[in-house]
Design a protein around this motif. Structure first.
Motif, PDB file in Angstrom:
ATOM      1  N   SER A   1      28.200  52.435  34.075  1.00 37.00           N
ATOM      2  CA  SER A   1      29.100  51.350  34.480  1.00 37.00           C
ATOM      3  C   SER A   1      28.975  50.111  33.609  1.00 37.00           C
ATOM      4  O   SER A   1      29.919  49.339  33.487  1.00 37.00           O
ATOM      5  N   ALA A   2      27.793  49.897  32.994  1.00 36.63           N
ATOM      6  CA  ALA A   2      27.604  48.685  32.198  1.00 36.63           C
ATOM      7  C   ALA A   2      27.744  48.946  30.695  1.00 36.63           C
ATOM      8  O   ALA A   2      27.428  48.076  29.885  1.00 36.63           O
ATOM      9  N   LEU A   3      28.226  50.142  30.314  1.00 38.30           N
ATOM     10  CA  LEU A   3      28.256  50.530  28.907  1.00 38.30           C
ATOM     11  C   LEU A   3      29.667  50.454  28.325  1.00 38.30           C
ATOM     12  O   LEU A   3      30.653  50.587  29.038  1.00 38.30           O
ATOM     13  N   ASP A   4      29.735  50.243  27.011  1.00 40.34           N
ATOM     14  CA  ASP A   4      31.013  50.284  26.310  1.00 40.34           C
ATOM     15  C   ASP A   4      31.621  51.673  26.411  1.00 40.34           C
ATOM     16  O   ASP A   4      30.917  52.659  26.649  1.00 40.34           O
TER      17      ASP A   4
ATOM     18  N   ALA B   1      30.044  56.893  41.034  1.00 40.54           N
ATOM     19  CA  ALA B   1      30.633  55.836  40.207  1.00 40.54           C
ATOM     20  C   ALA B   1      31.815  55.207  40.927  1.00 40.54           C
ATOM     21  O   ALA B   1      32.426  55.815  41.804  1.00 40.54           O
ATOM     22  N   HIS B   2      32.122  53.959  40.532  1.00 36.53           N
ATOM     23  CA  HIS B   2      33.361  53.349  41.015  1.00 36.53           C
ATOM     24  C   HIS B   2      34.473  53.500  39.994  1.00 36.53           C
ATOM     25  O   HIS B   2      35.619  53.166  40.278  1.00 36.53           O
TER      26      HIS B   2
ATOM     27  N   THR C   1      35.605  41.288  34.967  1.00 39.98           N
ATOM     28  CA  THR C   1      35.747  42.349  35.977  1.00 39.98           C
ATOM     29  C   THR C   1      34.796  43.516  35.750  1.00 39.98           C
ATOM     30  O   THR C   1      34.938  44.550  36.402  1.00 39.98           O
ATOM     31  N   THR C   2      33.799  43.353  34.872  1.00 40.36           N
ATOM     32  CA  THR C   2      32.974  44.492  34.457  1.00 40.36           C
ATOM     33  C   THR C   2      32.286  45.191  35.620  1.00 40.36           C
ATOM     34  O   THR C   2      32.238  46.412  35.684  1.00 40.36           O
ATOM     35  N   ALA C   3      31.724  44.439  36.562  1.00 40.68           N
ATOM     36  CA  ALA C   3      30.928  45.051  37.629  1.00 40.68           C
ATOM     37  C   ALA C   3      31.720  45.273  38.913  1.00 40.68           C
ATOM     38  O   ALA C   3      31.132  45.578  39.945  1.00 40.68           O
ATOM     39  N   LEU C   4      33.037  45.146  38.861  1.00 45.80           N
ATOM     40  CA  LEU C   4      33.831  45.185  40.083  1.00 45.80           C
ATOM     41  C   LEU C   4      34.487  46.550  40.293  1.00 45.80           C
ATOM     42  O   LEU C   4      34.779  47.276  39.347  1.00 45.80           O
ATOM     43  N   ASP C   5      34.735  46.884  41.558  1.00 51.75           N
ATOM     44  CA  ASP C   5      35.476  48.100  41.897  1.00 51.75           C
ATOM     45  C   ASP C   5      36.903  47.999  41.378  1.00 51.75           C
ATOM     46  O   ASP C   5      37.418  46.907  41.139  1.00 51.75           O
TER      47      ASP C   5
END
Length: 551
Positions: free
Chosen positions: A456-459, A485-486, A185-189
Motif C-alpha cells: 500500500s505504501a509502494l510506488d 488490501a484496500h 490520498t496515499t493511505a486512504l480507502d
C-alpha cells in the motif's frame, strides 16, 4: 503576457550529504508554469524529486543547508529573494500545503478547530471569536458533519479521511490562491480517496484555486488534473495535457510507469453471477485436497459491556494449496483483525480455525505474516539477516552455519544479495524492506502466508515487482496466500478468489472475475466505482455520478 500563478524556471536542488561540501542533486533543471484555476500533477516514483519541487514553492528548504538554483515565483513572489515576512505571507496566504500524513501534521494535544483558528489569526488581524467562526466555516465546507461540535475534537478522534479533510480546511482558512497537495490520498480507502479528490475538484471550481498535486499514483492524477509532469531521477521526462500523456505517452519511462498500474477491466453487462452474502460458505474442494486453512464462524470482540466492539462478526472461509484469497474492504471493516486471527496472532472470541485439517489455537503452525510497514516490523538496530533468521531459531535450529546459508539463500530468492545480511533496514528502499519481510516469512517454509496491505505504501512499479515476486514464489512453492488490501486493482491482479468485508462481515465472496465483473452486493459496486480510472473522461463521468448521489 500570461499572468502565471506559479512560474518555475531551471529549478535545481542539491542536498548536503556525507563530508562537508559534498552534495547530491535531488532536482535537476525543472521548469513549468501553472495558471490560476488550473491543476498540474507531478508524478513519479519515490526519489524522483517531486516532493522536493513542491517544498521549493514555499521556500521550505531555506535554512536546511540545501542549495537551490533557478527561479521560483508563486503569486508574483520570488521565493528565493523573499524576506521572512514575505515568506510568511506566501505560506498560508498565497499558497497552502496539504501533506501526506495528517496525523503527524496536526498537534495531538489541541482541538482541530483551535489549530485552524490559530493559523487564521497568524495571517490576519481577526479576533479569537472570528477565527473560531472561520475554523467552523471551513470545516463545514470540506464536509465535516456537525462542524461546530467536531471542531472541539482532537485529531485522534477523527478517522483518516476526516483528518485529511481537516488539513484541507486548515489550508483553506486564509483563502489561498494555490493549493499544493503532496500525496494527499496515499493511505486512504478508495471511497474516501474519491471523496477527497471530489472535494479538491469542487474547491477549484468554487474558488478558482490553482492545484499542484504530487502523487506516485497515476490514477489519482488522472482523476484530478489538467496536465501532467512526469519526473524521474530529479528531471522532467515528459509533460503535457493529462489525456495526451496517458493515452499516447512519448517517454519510455512514462510507458513503463503506466504499464505497471494495475487495472480493473470494465464490468460486462448482465446479472450478477451470485446473490450477495454467499461469503459464508467455504469454497468447494473439488480436487480432493485438504484445505490449508479453514475458518468457521470466526468472531472477534474487543472491550467489555457497553464498550464492547465487534470487529469480526462471524466469518467462514477456506483456502486451498497454491490459491490466493484477496480480502478487500475499507478501514474498520475487520479485514486486518481477521488476518491476524488466521495466523494466530489474535485469539478469536468465537469460532474455529483449522490448518491442514487440524483445529488450532495460538500461533498457527505453517503460517506466517507479511505486514504493511516493513520499516516498523524490522528491528532498526539489527542487520536484516538476523531478522530473517529469527523464525529459524524459533523453530529450534541451532547451527549458525546452516542458519546463515538458509538466510543468504532466501535473500537471493527475493531479489536481494547474500552480502546484504549485515546491512540495516534504513539502508534499503521501501520495496527492498518489503522483500526482507517476505524472506523472513518464507524462512520456516510455511504453507500459508497472510499479507496485510503489503504494497500500500509502494510506488506502482515497486508494487508490481513485489506482487510478481509473491506470485512466482507461490507457483514454485505451492504456498497459499491471503492478500489483504484496500486497493481493489491490486487485489484483482493477484487473487483467484476475493472476499469483500464490511462491518466485520463478508458481504460477498467468489471467483475474482465474477465478483469484479458482476458484483452482486451494492457495497462491492460502490467500491469498484471509486477506483481511480486512467481515462480522464471516465473519471469526470464517475465524479458527476457521485455528486448526484451526494446531492
Amino acid at each position: 503576457m500570461t499572468d502565471y500563478l506559479v512560474d518555475v524556471t531551471g529549478l535545481a536542488v542539491d542536498f548536503p550529504v556525507g563530508a562537508p561540501g559534498s552534495y547530491v542533486r535531488a532536482v535537476d533543471g525543472i521548469s513549468f508554469t501553472l495558471e490560476p484555476g488550473r491543476a498540474l500533477g507531478i508524478v513519479g516514483e519515490s526519489g524522483s524529486g517531486k516532493s522536493t519541487v513542491a517544498a521549493a514553492l514555499l521556500g521550505l528548504h531555506r535554512g536546511t543547508g540545501a542549495r537551490l538554483a533557478g527561479t521560483v515565483r508563486v503569486g508574483g513572489t520570488d521565493v528565493a529573494a523573499a524576506t521572512p515576512a514575505e515568506l510568511r505571507a506566501l505560506r498560508g496566504g498565497t499558497a497552502a500545503m496539504v501533506f501526506q500524513d495528517p496525523l503527524s501534521s496536526l498537534d495531538p494535544y489541541h482541538a482541530v478547530g483551535d489549530q485552524i483558528a490559530e493559523v487564521y489569526r497568524v495571517h490576519t488581524t481577526a479576533s479569537r471569536r472570528a477565527a473560531r467562526a472561520r475554523a467552523v466555516e471551513v470545516l463545514d465546507r470540506v464536509g465535516i458533519p456537525d462542524a461546530a461540535r467536531r471542531s472541539r475534537a482532537r485529531p485522534h478522534e477523527f478517522s483518516g479521511g476526516m483528518r485529511q479533510r481537516a488539513l484541507i480546511a486548515m489550508a483553506l482558512a486564509c483563502r489561498p490562491r494555490l493549493l499544493i497537495a503532496d500525496e494527499p490520498t496515499t493511505a486512504l480507502d478508495v471511497t474516501v480517496q474519491a471523496q477527497i479528490l471530489d472535494l479538491l475538484h469542487g474547491l477549484r471550481e468554487e474558488h478558482g484555486l490553482g492545484l499542484l498535486l504530487v502523487t506516485h499514483d497515476v490514477g489519482v492524477a488522472a482523476e484530478s488534473v489538467d496536465a501532467l509532469l512526469v519526473m524521474k531521477d530529479g528531471r522532467a521526462v515528459e509533460r503535457g495535457p493529462v489525456g495526451e500523456v496517458l493515452t499516447t505517452p512519448a517517454a519510455p519511462y512514462t510507458r513503463a510507469l503506466l504499464a505497471a498500474v494495475p487495472r480493473i477491466p470494465a464490468a460486462p453487462a448482465g446479472p450478477p453471477a451470485r446473490s450477495p452474502g454467499e461469503g459464508g460458505a467455504p469454497a468447494p474442494q473439488g480436487d480432493g485436497t485438504t484445505p490449508v486453512l479453514e475458518a468457521v464462524g470466526l468472531r472477534k470482540e474487543f472491550g467489555r459491556g457497553k464498550r464492547k466492539v465487534t470487529a469480526v462478526a462471524g466469518v467462514t472461509l477456506s483456502l486451498r494449496p497454491g490459491e490466493t484469497l484477496g480480502i478487500v474492504g475499507e478501514s474498520g471493516s475487520g479485514k486486518s483483525t481477521l488476518g491476524r486471527m488466521l495466523v494466530g496472532l489474535l485469539p478469536p472470541t468465537a469460532g474455529e480455525l483449522r490448518h491442514s485439517g487440524t483445529p488450532t489455537t495460538g500461533i498457527a503452525p505453517g503460517a506466517q505474516m507479511v505486514f504493511q510497514d516493513p520499516a516498523s516490523s524490522l528491528n532498526p538496530r539489527r542487520g536484516i539477516g538476523e531478522s530473517v533468521a529469527d523464525p529459524l531459531r524459533a523453530a529450534g535450529e541451532r547451527d549458525e552455519a546452516v542458519i546463515r546459508a538458509r538466510v543468504e539463500e532466501l535473500l537471493t530468492r527475493v531479489g536481494l544479495e547474500p552480502g546484504h545480511y549485515d546491512r540495516y533496514p534504513h539502508e534499503f528502499s521501501g520495496g527492498q524492506r518489503q522483500r526482507v519481510g517476505i524472506a523472513r516469512a518464507l524462512a520456516p517454509r510455511p504453507r500459508l502466508i497472510v499479507c496485510d496491505e503489503p504494497v500500500s505504501a509502494l510506488d506502482v512499479t515497486t508494487q508490481a515487482q513485489v506482487t510478481a515476486l509473491l506470485a512466482e514464489l507461490q507457483r514454485e512453492l505451492g504456498i497459499a496466500l491471503v492478500f489483504i488490501a484496500h486497493d481493489l486493482a491490486v487485489v484483482r491482479q493477484v487473487s483467484d478468489r476475493v472476499a469483500v468485508m464490511r462491518g466485520g462481515l463478508v458481504v460477498e465472496e467468489g471467483p475474482v472475475d465474477e465478483v469484479y465483473g458482476r458484483p452482486a452486493h451494492p457495497y462491492t459496486r460502490q467500491l469498484l466505482d471509486a477506483v481511480p480510472a486512467l481515462d480522464p473522461e471516465l473519471a469526470a463521468r464517475r465524479r458527476s455520478a457521485r455528486q448526484e448521489v451526494y446531492a
